[in-house]
Design a protein around this motif. Sequence first.
Motif, mmCIF file in Angstrom:
data_model
loop_
_atom_site.group_PDB
_atom_site.id
_atom_site.type_symbol
_atom_site.label_atom_id
_atom_site.label_comp_id
_atom_site.label_asym_id
_atom_site.label_seq_id
_atom_site.Cartn_x
_atom_site.Cartn_y
_atom_site.Cartn_z
ATOM 1 N N LYS A 27 0.842 -1.209 0.000
ATOM 2 C CA LYS A 27 0.000 0.000 0.000
ATOM 3 C C LYS A 27 0.873 1.254 0.000
ATOM 4 O O LYS A 27 0.593 2.202 -0.720
ATOM 5 C CB LYS A 27 -0.922 0.000 1.213
ATOM 6 N N ALA A 28 1.912 1.263 0.819
ATOM 7 C CA ALA A 28 2.813 2.419 0.883
ATOM 8 C C ALA A 28 3.520 2.619 -0.455
ATOM 9 O O ALA A 28 3.570 3.738 -0.979
ATOM 10 C CB ALA A 28 3.824 2.233 2.005
ATOM 11 N N ALA A 29 4.055 1.554 -1.008
ATOM 12 C CA ALA A 29 4.778 1.652 -2.277
ATOM 13 C C ALA A 29 3.863 2.110 -3.411
ATOM 14 O O ALA A 29 4.238 2.962 -4.223
ATOM 15 C CB ALA A 29 5.409 0.304 -2.625
ATOM 16 N N GLN A 30 2.642 1.586 -3.445
ATOM 17 C CA GLN A 30 1.698 1.981 -4.491
ATOM 18 C C GLN A 30 1.302 3.447 -4.368
ATOM 19 O O GLN A 30 1.170 4.149 -5.374
ATOM 20 C CB GLN A 30 0.458 1.093 -4.440
ATOM 21 N N ALA A 31 1.116 3.913 -3.151
ATOM 22 C CA ALA A 31 0.738 5.317 -2.945
ATOM 23 C C ALA A 31 1.848 6.246 -3.433
ATOM 24 O O ALA A 31 1.580 7.239 -4.124
ATOM 25 C CB ALA A 31 0.445 5.573 -1.468
ATOM 26 N N ILE A 32 3.076 5.923 -3.094
ATOM 27 C CA ILE A 32 4.205 6.770 -3.502
ATOM 28 C C ILE A 32 4.406 6.699 -5.010
ATOM 29 O O ILE A 32 4.623 7.722 -5.665
ATOM 30 C CB ILE A 32 5.482 6.370 -2.730
ATOM 31 N N GLU A 33 4.290 5.511 -5.576
ATOM 32 C CA GLU A 33 4.428 5.372 -7.027
ATOM 33 C C GLU A 33 3.345 6.161 -7.755
ATOM 34 O O GLU A 33 3.612 6.860 -8.740
ATOM 35 C CB GLU A 33 4.350 3.895 -7.420
ATOM 36 N N LYS A 34 2.124 6.081 -7.273
ATOM 37 C CA LYS A 34 1.011 6.824 -7.874
ATOM 38 C C LYS A 34 1.258 8.329 -7.794
ATOM 39 O O LYS A 34 1.001 9.068 -8.741
ATOM 40 C CB LYS A 34 -0.285 6.443 -7.149
ATOM 41 N N TYR A 35 1.803 8.773 -6.666
ATOM 42 C CA TYR A 35 2.112 10.192 -6.485
ATOM 43 C C TYR A 35 3.134 10.645 -7.524
ATOM 44 O O TYR A 35 2.965 11.673 -8.175
ATOM 45 C CB TYR A 35 2.640 10.436 -5.074
ATOM 46 N N PHE A 36 4.213 9.864 -7.701
ATOM 47 C CA PHE A 36 5.249 10.255 -8.659
ATOM 48 C C PHE A 36 4.752 10.185 -10.096
ATOM 49 O O PHE A 36 5.151 10.990 -10.929
ATOM 50 C CB PHE A 36 6.518 9.417 -8.473
ATOM 51 N N GLN A 37 3.879 9.250 -10.387
ATOM 52 C CA GLN A 37 3.287 9.204 -11.723
ATOM 53 C C GLN A 37 2.417 10.439 -11.950
ATOM 54 O O GLN A 37 2.413 11.015 -13.027
ATOM 55 C CB GLN A 37 2.461 7.932 -11.902
ATOM 56 N N PHE A 38 1.685 10.834 -10.927
ATOM 57 C CA PHE A 38 0.808 11.995 -11.026
ATOM 58 C C PHE A 38 1.616 13.279 -11.212
ATOM 59 O O PHE A 38 1.271 14.134 -12.014
ATOM 60 C CB PHE A 38 -0.074 12.096 -9.777
ATOM 61 N N THR A 39 2.698 13.414 -10.457
ATOM 62 C CA THR A 39 3.513 14.624 -10.551
ATOM 63 C C THR A 39 4.456 14.577 -11.753
ATOM 64 O O THR A 39 5.054 15.599 -12.092
ATOM 65 C CB THR A 39 4.323 14.854 -9.262
ATOM 66 N N ASP A 40 4.602 13.418 -12.356
ATOM 67 C CA ASP A 40 5.345 13.242 -13.609
ATOM 68 C C ASP A 40 6.730 13.880 -13.579
ATOM 69 O O ASP A 40 7.100 14.638 -14.479
ATOM 70 C CB ASP A 40 4.526 13.794 -14.772
ATOM 71 N N GLY A 41 7.494 13.611 -12.560
ATOM 72 C CA GLY A 41 8.876 14.072 -12.503
ATOM 73 C C GLY A 41 9.058 15.523 -12.115
ATOM 74 O O GLY A 41 10.181 16.027 -12.121
ATOM 75 N N ASN A 42 7.984 16.232 -11.801
ATOM 76 C CA ASN A 42 8.117 17.615 -11.349
ATOM 77 C C ASN A 42 8.778 17.632 -9.979
ATOM 78 O O ASN A 42 8.759 16.637 -9.257
ATOM 79 C CB ASN A 42 6.741 18.290 -11.279
ATOM 80 N N PRO A 43 9.326 18.750 -9.557
ATOM 81 C CA PRO A 43 9.951 18.808 -8.236
ATOM 82 C C PRO A 43 8.952 18.447 -7.129
ATOM 83 O O PRO A 43 7.766 18.707 -7.237
ATOM 84 C CB PRO A 43 10.384 20.272 -8.099
ATOM 85 N N VAL A 44 9.470 17.847 -6.077
ATOM 86 C CA VAL A 44 8.641 17.429 -4.953
ATOM 87 C C VAL A 44 8.679 18.513 -3.889
ATOM 88 O O VAL A 44 9.743 18.876 -3.399
ATOM 89 C CB VAL A 44 9.152 16.098 -4.360
#
Length: 160
Positions: free
Chosen positions: A90-107
């Motif tokens: 669940k943790a890994a999927q949430a973080i992966e989904k976040y990075f896909q959503f932000t598409d490499g933009n700065p965090v």
Amino acid sequence: MEDGDLLSRALDFYGLPKKFDANLVRSRFRELSRKYHPDSGEYETDILFKELVQLRDVLLSSLQNDPFAILENSKEDPEGFQFYKSAKQKAAQAIEKYFQFTDGNPVYLKKEDNPALLRLRQELETAKNGLEEFLEKFPKSIWKEDTETTLKKISVWFKD
């Protein structure tokens, strides 16, 4: 039809108990697909097979929405590995989904700079609660140290 009604219908159709896991769903799906598939089964129409596929998806998605409730009572897993694995996923999927959503933009770790962070935090909260519950239920597990490390890593996402 409400989600609970659909889940009850799926359990009845598959002949499953209220506490089930993904392996049981897949096994039962294979059995029933032999019976209901229009090319090889007892029926010439694909209506029941389509129903079988739809209800399988309902069962599997119910596990994704609340995996801890089903895994919590598993007697075949005294060390809690399935519980641990589910929370980690669940943790890994949430973080992966976040990075896909932000598409490499700065965090940005401030809510006002990053509205997607709020959604990530909500999803991570479920995983965090699951990991904390794992530590309570299985304090001597061999996965305890990794769980504690994961919780420290997750905590970064909650800092402002």
